[in-house]
Motif scaffolding. Structure first.
Motif, PDB file in Angstrom:
ATOM      1  N   LEU A 207       0.828  -1.209   0.000  1.00 43.61           N
ATOM      2  CA  LEU A 207       0.000   0.000   0.000  1.00 43.61           C
ATOM      3  C   LEU A 207       0.866   1.265   0.000  1.00 43.61           C
ATOM      4  CD1 LEU A 207      -2.800  -0.933   2.589  1.00 43.61           C
ATOM      5  CD2 LEU A 207      -3.066  -0.696   0.120  1.00 43.61           C
ATOM      6  N   ALA A 208       2.007   1.200   0.705  1.00 38.77           N
ATOM      7  CA  ALA A 208       2.871   2.386   0.832  1.00 38.77           C
ATOM      8  C   ALA A 208       3.720   2.640  -0.401  1.00 38.77           C
ATOM      9  CB  ALA A 208       3.775   2.234   2.058  1.00 38.77           C
ATOM     10  N   ALA A 209       3.972   1.607  -1.204  1.00 43.61           N
ATOM     11  CA  ALA A 209       4.920   1.734  -2.319  1.00 43.61           C
ATOM     12  C   ALA A 209       4.594   2.895  -3.269  1.00 43.61           C
ATOM     13  CB  ALA A 209       5.000   0.411  -3.089  1.00 43.61           C
ATOM     14  N   PRO A 210       3.344   3.086  -3.709  1.00 43.88           N
ATOM     15  CA  PRO A 210       3.078   4.211  -4.625  1.00 43.88           C
ATOM     16  C   PRO A 210       3.116   5.576  -3.944  1.00 43.88           C
ATOM     17  CG  PRO A 210       1.418   2.471  -4.853  1.00 43.88           C
ATOM     18  CD  PRO A 210       2.167   2.208  -3.583  1.00 43.88           C
ATOM     19  N   ILE A 211       3.083   5.613  -2.598  1.00 47.17           N
ATOM     20  CA  ILE A 211       3.062   6.896  -1.886  1.00 47.17           C
ATOM     21  C   ILE A 211       4.469   7.320  -1.476  1.00 47.17           C
ATOM     22  CG2 ILE A 211       2.248   8.080   0.199  1.00 47.17           C
ATOM     23  CD1 ILE A 211      -0.234   6.378   0.146  1.00 47.17           C
ATOM     24  N   ASN A 212       5.208   6.404  -0.844  1.00 45.43           N
ATOM     25  CA  ASN A 212       6.488   6.750  -0.226  1.00 45.43           C
ATOM     26  C   ASN A 212       7.714   6.340  -1.026  1.00 45.43           C
ATOM     27  OD1 ASN A 212       5.071   7.745   1.997  1.00 45.43           O
ATOM     28  ND2 ASN A 212       4.971   5.709   2.932  1.00 45.43           N
ATOM     29  N   GLN A 213       7.534   5.716  -2.191  1.00 41.85           N
ATOM     30  CA  GLN A 213       8.616   5.102  -2.951  1.00 41.85           C
ATOM     31  C   GLN A 213       9.187   3.907  -2.170  1.00 41.85           C
ATOM     32  OE1 GLN A 213      11.482   8.083  -4.293  1.00 41.85           O
ATOM     33  NE2 GLN A 213      10.289   8.281  -6.158  1.00 41.85           N
ATOM     34  N   VAL A 214       9.897   3.071  -2.887  1.00 38.89           N
ATOM     35  CA  VAL A 214      10.414   1.817  -2.310  1.00 38.89           C
ATOM     36  C   VAL A 214      11.865   2.031  -1.899  1.00 38.89           C
ATOM     37  CG1 VAL A 214      10.801  -0.632  -2.751  1.00 38.89           C
ATOM     38  CG2 VAL A 214       8.841   0.533  -3.800  1.00 38.89           C
ATOM     39  N   ARG A 215      12.128   1.972  -0.567  1.00 39.57           N
ATOM     40  CA  ARG A 215      13.478   2.215  -0.042  1.00 39.57           C
ATOM     41  C   ARG A 215      13.838   1.161   0.993  1.00 39.57           C
ATOM     42  NH1 ARG A 215      13.737   5.968   3.303  1.00 39.57           N
ATOM     43  NH2 ARG A 215      11.514   6.308   3.599  1.00 39.57           N
ATOM     44  N   PRO A 216      15.123   0.767   1.085  1.00 40.48           N
ATOM     45  CA  PRO A 216      15.513  -0.237   2.080  1.00 40.48           C
ATOM     46  C   PRO A 216      15.229   0.191   3.518  1.00 40.48           C
ATOM     47  CG  PRO A 216      17.212  -0.033   0.409  1.00 40.48           C
ATOM     48  CD  PRO A 216      16.239   1.074   0.149  1.00 40.48           C
ATOM     49  N   LEU A 217      15.249   1.495   3.816  1.00 37.42           N
ATOM     50  CA  LEU A 217      15.074   1.944   5.199  1.00 37.42           C
ATOM     51  C   LEU A 217      13.657   2.458   5.463  1.00 37.42           C
ATOM     52  CD1 LEU A 217      18.488   3.741   5.819  1.00 37.42           C
ATOM     53  CD2 LEU A 217      17.816   1.412   6.425  1.00 37.42           C
ATOM     54  N   MET A 218      12.727   2.231   4.568  1.00 36.23           N
ATOM     55  CA  MET A 218      11.372   2.748   4.767  1.00 36.23           C
ATOM     56  C   MET A 218      10.713   2.131   6.003  1.00 36.23           C
ATOM     57  SD  MET A 218       9.499   0.852   1.515  1.00 36.23           S
ATOM     58  CE  MET A 218       7.828   1.390   1.898  1.00 36.23           C
ATOM     59  N   GLY A 219      11.074   0.915   6.351  1.00 35.69           N
ATOM     60  CA  GLY A 219      10.523   0.280   7.550  1.00 35.69           C
ATOM     61  C   GLY A 219      11.154   0.820   8.818  1.00 35.69           C
ATOM     62  N   ALA A 220      12.462   1.113   8.755  1.00 38.37           N
ATOM     63  CA  ALA A 220      13.167   1.640   9.934  1.00 38.37           C
ATOM     64  C   ALA A 220      12.603   2.998  10.340  1.00 38.37           C
ATOM     65  CB  ALA A 220      14.659   1.749   9.643  1.00 38.37           C
ATOM     66  N   ASP A 221      12.125   3.784   9.351  1.00 45.00           N
ATOM     67  CA  ASP A 221      11.562   5.102   9.654  1.00 45.00           C
ATOM     68  C   ASP A 221      10.250   4.987  10.428  1.00 45.00           C
ATOM     69  OD1 ASP A 221      13.662   6.068   8.210  1.00 45.00           O
ATOM     70  OD2 ASP A 221      12.518   6.378   6.363  1.00 45.00           O
ATOM     71  N   PHE A 222       9.566   3.886  10.244  1.00 45.31           N
ATOM     72  CA  PHE A 222       8.225   3.719  10.796  1.00 45.31           C
ATOM     73  C   PHE A 222       8.189   2.936  12.115  1.00 45.31           C
ATOM     74  CE2 PHE A 222       4.962   4.385   7.253  1.00 45.31           C
ATOM     75  CZ  PHE A 222       4.181   5.200   8.032  1.00 45.31           C
ATOM     76  N   ILE A 223       9.129   2.011  12.287  1.00 42.77           N
ATOM     77  CA  ILE A 223       8.948   0.952  13.285  1.00 42.77           C
ATOM     78  C   ILE A 223       8.866   1.479  14.723  1.00 42.77           C
ATOM     79  CG2 ILE A 223      11.415   0.440  13.556  1.00 42.77           C
ATOM     80  CD1 ILE A 223       8.483  -2.067  13.444  1.00 42.77           C
ATOM     81  N   ILE A 224       9.632   2.529  15.058  1.00 37.92           N
ATOM     82  CA  ILE A 224       9.606   3.033  16.427  1.00 37.92           C
ATOM     83  C   ILE A 224       8.224   3.628  16.755  1.00 37.92           C
ATOM     84  CG2 ILE A 224      10.640   4.659  18.044  1.00 37.92           C
ATOM     85  CD1 ILE A 224      12.440   2.334  17.251  1.00 37.92           C
ATOM     86  N   VAL A 225       7.660   4.389  15.804  1.00 38.61           N
ATOM     87  CA  VAL A 225       6.322   4.949  16.026  1.00 38.61           C
ATOM     88  C   VAL A 225       5.298   3.829  16.156  1.00 38.61           C
ATOM     89  CG1 VAL A 225       4.508   6.377  15.024  1.00 38.61           C
ATOM     90  CG2 VAL A 225       6.883   7.077  14.808  1.00 38.61           C
TER      91      VAL A 225
END
Length: 287
Positions: A207-225
């Motif tokens: 779901l996030a791919a078309p919004i945030n682009q696909v990046r190796p660290l995209m999960g690290a940005d989210f996981i703490i929140v």
């Protein structure tokens, strides 16, 4: 007021991702007592799986929405069978450390192969365009994310809390010996539950791919929140993760309107207050 309504809608979109990701974490912790720190890495893998399916196999978004969670969920099953099952009965800390290390390895491999910059993923043709809400133009794809996430979250809650399968799952984690006496394969249920939680993370990634682009660290940005959302809602609480995910997205939106400087920290301030007043979380069960 138009800016306020706009921020609330943006908060609702962010809340959709918080709810879907924290739901997977809550399922895994509530059923298996595993603090899955690799959840963000599996979220990223879901987005990359969608990217591979499009660019290598020629399969578009709608196929990715089905196949990517199944592919990453299968990886989750492999991880549970080869690593996590050996930690059964041990302290939560062992699972946290193992999944934390796993997340670093997965992110490192993807970053080495694809770098840090984002890879584009187009919005499907059927969901392009926008709707005029009077105070803002809401892109159709973002409206789809809100509705689809809400449906998936409520369907998951219904299956776990209101069906016989969910009752078996809960019983298998709380009284495994009793459930085995009825001939039910408890280890298989545990493995499939972990795979399902991982698949939810991958679904959020697609779901996030078309919004945030696909990046190796995209999960690290989210996981703490997302972990903060789970703690506020109550560790292992399915409904708590859903309600808290959407609510915190809206609170973030309100904060961006009234006091933007605090928008990135308001979630953690709320978490601290909740832990002081109600250590088990808003929807957590008292031990």
């Amino acid at each position: 007021m138009q800016a306020l309504y706009g921020q609330l809608v943006v908060g609702l979109i962010n809340g959709s991702f918080y709810a879907l990701l924290s739901l997977g974490l809550a399922v895994i912790f509530g059923m298996l007592n595993i603090i899955n720190f690799a959840h963000g890495a599996f979220y990223m893998m879901g987005a990359f799986a969608a990217y591979f399916l499009l660019n290598w196999a020629g399969l578009g978004y709608w196929w990715a929405l089905v196949l990517a969670p199944l592919m990453v969920g299968a990886v989750g099953v492999l991880v549970e069978r080869t690593m996590l099952q050996w930690l059964t009965g041990l302290d939560h800390l062992y699972g946290l450390l193992l999944t934390f290390g796993l997340a670093l390895v997965i992110q490192g491999v993807f970053q080495n192969e694809f770098g840090s910059s984002g890879l584009p993923y187009a919005i499907p043709a059927e969901l392009r365009g926008a709707q005029n809400l009077g105070f803002m133009f809401l892109p159709n794809y973002r409206a789809w994310v809100i509705v689809f996430s809400l449906v998936v979250c409520l369907a998951t809650w219904f299956v776990i809390e209101r069906t016989k399968l969910g009752a078996y799952l809960r019983a298998a984690t709380e009284r495994p010996e009793l459930v085995r006496a009825f001939g039910i394969d408890v280890p298989r249920m545990i493995t499939l539950t972990y795979g399902f939680g991982v698949a939810l993370a991958a679904l959020a990634g697609v779901l996030a791919a078309p919004i945030n682009q696909v990046r190796p660290l995209m999960g690290a940005d989210f996981i703490i929140v997302v972990f903060a959302v789970v703690v506020i809602g109550g560790m292992g609480s399915i409904m708590g993760s859903i309600v808290t995910g959407f609510a915190l997205g809206l609170i973030e939106g309100l904060t961006k309107y009234f006091y933007p400087e605090a928008s990135s920290t308001v979630v953690f301030v709320i978490m601290a207050i909740v832990l002081l007043v109600k250590p088990n979380g808003l929807f957590g069960r008292t031990a």
